[in-house]
Design a protein around this motif. Structure first.
Motif, short mmCIF file in Angstrom:
data_model
loop_
_atom_site.label_atom_id
_atom_site.label_comp_id
_atom_site.label_asym_id
_atom_site.label_seq_id
_atom_site.Cartn_x
_atom_site.Cartn_y
_atom_site.Cartn_z
N VAL A 219 -14.10 5.89 1.28
CA VAL A 219 -12.74 5.59 2.27
C VAL A 219 -11.64 4.98 1.05
CG1 VAL A 219 -11.65 4.58 4.24
CG2 VAL A 219 -13.94 5.60 4.28
N MET A 220 -12.30 3.91 0.53
CA MET A 220 -11.48 3.03 -0.59
C MET A 220 -10.88 4.19 -1.62
SD MET A 220 -13.41 -0.33 -0.92
CE MET A 220 -13.30 -1.92 0.16
N GLN A 221 -11.75 4.97 -2.18
CA GLN A 221 -11.34 5.73 -3.08
C GLN A 221 -10.41 7.01 -2.50
OE1 GLN A 221 -15.80 6.71 -4.14
NE2 GLN A 221 -14.67 6.77 -6.33
N ALA A 222 -10.56 7.31 -1.25
CA ALA A 222 -9.60 8.28 -0.99
C ALA A 222 -8.11 7.47 -0.51
CB ALA A 222 -9.99 8.58 0.71
N CYS A 223 -8.31 6.19 -0.21
CA CYS A 223 -7.09 5.69 0.08
C CYS A 223 -6.31 5.32 -1.39
CB CYS A 223 -7.31 4.18 0.76
SG CYS A 223 -6.01 3.20 0.96
N VAL A 224 -6.90 5.14 -2.35
CA VAL A 224 -6.08 4.89 -3.65
C VAL A 224 -5.82 6.28 -4.08
CG1 VAL A 224 -6.67 4.71 -6.10
CG2 VAL A 224 -7.59 3.02 -4.57
N LYS A 225 -6.41 7.34 -4.00
CA LYS A 225 -5.94 8.94 -4.16
C LYS A 225 -4.74 8.99 -3.38
CE LYS A 225 -7.44 13.49 -4.69
NZ LYS A 225 -6.41 14.18 -3.97
N ARG A 226 -4.71 8.99 -1.79
CA ARG A 226 -3.53 9.12 -1.20
C ARG A 226 -2.51 8.16 -1.72
NH1 ARG A 226 -7.11 8.46 2.99
NH2 ARG A 226 -6.20 6.37 3.40
N GLY A 227 -2.48 6.94 -2.00
CA GLY A 227 -1.49 6.24 -2.34
C GLY A 227 -0.87 6.67 -3.92
N CYS A 228 -1.65 7.11 -4.67
CA CYS A 228 -1.21 7.77 -5.78
C CYS A 228 -0.66 8.91 -5.74
CB CYS A 228 -2.37 8.13 -6.93
SG CYS A 228 -3.06 6.47 -7.70
N GLU A 229 -0.39 9.63 -4.46
CA GLU A 229 0.13 11.08 -4.29
C GLU A 229 1.40 10.73 -3.32
OE1 GLU A 229 -3.96 13.85 -4.17
OE2 GLU A 229 -2.94 13.23 -2.43
N HIS A 230 1.57 9.77 -2.40
CA HIS A 230 2.46 9.78 -1.70
C HIS A 230 3.74 9.05 -2.18
CE1 HIS A 230 -0.03 9.71 2.25
NE2 HIS A 230 0.09 11.13 1.76
N GLU A 231 4.84 9.57 -2.01
CA GLU A 231 6.23 9.00 -2.58
C GLU A 231 7.01 8.65 -1.28
OE1 GLU A 231 6.69 11.37 -6.85
OE2 GLU A 231 7.33 12.52 -4.83
N GLY A 232 8.35 8.28 -1.65
CA GLY A 232 9.23 7.95 -0.87
C GLY A 232 9.39 6.43 -0.22
N ILE A 233 9.82 6.36 0.87
CA ILE A 233 9.99 4.64 1.18
C ILE A 233 9.21 4.43 2.34
CG2 ILE A 233 12.06 3.26 2.44
CD1 ILE A 233 12.76 4.41 -0.52
N LEU A 234 8.89 3.11 2.23
CA LEU A 234 8.14 2.64 3.25
C LEU A 234 8.61 2.39 4.65
CD1 LEU A 234 5.95 0.05 1.18
CD2 LEU A 234 5.09 2.25 2.24
N PRO A 235 7.97 2.41 5.93
CA PRO A 235 8.67 2.25 7.14
C PRO A 235 9.00 0.72 7.34
CG PRO A 235 6.29 2.60 7.51
CD PRO A 235 6.55 2.93 5.92
N GLY A 236 9.86 0.42 8.25
CA GLY A 236 10.06 -0.92 8.71
C GLY A 236 11.56 -1.41 8.20
N GLY A 237 12.34 -0.81 7.61
CA GLY A 237 13.60 -1.25 7.28
C GLY A 237 13.92 -2.12 6.03
N LEU A 238 12.92 -2.45 5.52
CA LEU A 238 13.28 -3.08 4.17
C LEU A 238 13.71 -1.96 3.03
CD1 LEU A 238 10.62 -5.78 3.55
CD2 LEU A 238 13.23 -6.09 4.24
#
Length: 466
Positions: A219-238
């Protein structure tokens, strides 16, 4: 209270173990208690109140969303993170909350989900009260819960019992301090991971332990992989931009840079941590390690072990988890891993210490060198405040994980160059962290009322109110 390595490393969702995972588990526990007591079908409405740090920064941490999902029976481990927004929108637009997915009750958010920004409950800053009412408005059940860090949740009964419920699990090698742990290693001629493994056998077979820990690693490895693929702006307003995907592509594009600059390995470690914590900030699937706010440190250092050290093995990964778990238990028993209780030193500091000690062990360190590495990792995070801008687990949290990951690797290397003898013990530094947390002003403990949270001059106009 006997604590398992699987209590410290839990598969869940972002952005916070205390503010998201904990409230979801508490709400689900309350709903299941209603069903167990035969009250579920009698409920007409449920009122949820969040206090202290949960009330102060709950919106930014998704505590409100977590409560709604928990009451509907969703668990942090199994909830479909891609459908969270859809599920919450259905509740809010339909004004109906489906308890455990079985019984619909009226839901008016302004009346039934209250975030108290200035009120607290006794015992812990992260307090919640759930109360169920019948059609006549009579109270059917009312219970208080506390999210005490790392997704751990306790109720009033556990607090009153002093956390010593009947039938406590008996461990083969119980320990409450680093000194006791080292003494056990010396007495039995075993390393820390072996002592921890024999304790874990109180709950699971060795095959189950190994399989479970390797699942967490996956799960940790998959999380790193997704993080290396996702682009854009994080939610929340900042409007914080994700950086991991761009960094990943740049590192891939210049593999020869590592030949010129040996410190390129640090760029990769930074990447692993940033990828995890950007996924966490976006509400993705992460592993609490030991909290969500510090979820990137252990996996980043484990990736360093798996990709940049000689002869990494699955056995080494298992030993890494077990050693990190033993160190995490010492923090949980003798201080805190809750940012709302002791500041970020309890989250990032604890995770740095856990990762440093674990890396020292899998690289061949003695128990004394492991304890030394863990001590170094914590000592140089003492006094670290929790001051999230906007109440979001983004600034400074994401970068802070990358910095602590590098610090953990350096702590392990320093310890391995020595003989394990050092001036300050791990027990002393844990006590110091606890005392520092008690002295720390509340505004620096996950309330977003001090530090960077109030010293950002220009903030986006649509930032979530804290």
């Amino acid at each position: 209270m006997a604590i398992s390595v699987f209590d410290l490393f839990k598969i869940g969702l972002g952005p916070s173990s205390s503010h998201t995972v904990g409230p979801m588990r508490a709400a689900r526990t309350f709903a299941r208690r209603l069903e167990k007591d035969g009250l579920l079908e009698k409920v007409s409405k449920v009122k949820s109140e969040l206090f202290g740090s949960l009330g102060a920064t709950g919106k930014g941490h998704g505590s409100d969303i977590a409560v709604l999902l928990g009451l509907q029976g969703e668990s942090p481990r199994l909830v479909d993170t891609d459908k969270v927004d859809e599920m919450v929108a259905a509740i809010r637009e339909g004004r109906v909350l489906n308890l455990l997915g079985k019984h619909g009750v009226a839901f008016v958010e302004a009346e039934h989900l209250i975030l108290h920004k200035r009120k607290t409950l006794p015992f812990h800053p992260n307090g919640m009260i759930f109360e169920a009412f019948d059609a006549e408005g009579q109270s059917l059940s009312k219970r208080a819960y506390y999210s005490v860090g790392g997704g751990f949740v306790v109720d009033e009964a556990a607090v009153d019992a002093g956390f010593n419920p009947p039938g406590v699990t008996e461990l083969k090698h119980p320990f409450k301090s680093g000194a006791e742990l080292l003494a056990l290693c010396e007495r039995h001629g075993k390393n820390i991971s072996q002592i921890m493994l024999e304790n874990e056998l109180a709950w699971r077979t060795e095959d189950e332990i190994r399989t479970g820990l390797l699942e967490i690693w996956a799960v940790m490895q998959a999380c790193v992989k997704r993080g290396c693929e996702h682009e854009g702006i994080l939610p929340g307003g900042l409007k914080v931009k994700r950086r991991a995907a761009d960094m990943y592509q740049k590192l891939l594009a210049s593999p020869e840079a590592a030949l010129r600059d040996p410190l390129t390995v640090l760029d990769w470690v930074n990447l692993y941590a940033l990828a995890v914590n950007e996924e966490n900030a976006g509400g993705g699937r992460v592993v609490t390690a030991p909290t969500n706010g510090a979820a990137g440190i252990v996996p980043a250092v484990m990736h360093y072990y798996a990709r940049f050290t000689p002869n990494p093995t699955d056995d080494g990964i298992v030993r890494f988890f077990l050693t990190a778990g033993a160190i995490g238990i010492l923090f949980k028993l003798n201080a805190s891993i809750s940012g709302a209780e002791v500041g970020c030193q309890g989250e990032v500091g604890s995770a740095c210490s856990m990762a440093a000690g674990a890396l020292a062990e899998v690289l061949g360190g003695t128990p004394e060198q492991v304890e030394n590495a863990a001590e170094i990792g914590m000592e140089h995070n003492l006094g670290l405040t929790c001051d999230p801008v906007g109440g979001l687990v983004q600034v400074p949290c994401i970068e802070r994980n990358a910095m602590a990951s590098i610090k953990a690797i350096n702590a392990a290397r320093m310890a391995l160059r020595g003989d394990g003898q050092h001036f300050v013990s791990l027990d002393r530094v844990i006590k110091t962290m606890r005392d520092t947390g008690r002295d720390m002003n509340t505004k620096y403990k996950e309330t977003a009322r001090g530090g960077l949270a109030i010293n950002m001059i220009e903030l986006p106009v649509n930032i979530v109110e804290c």
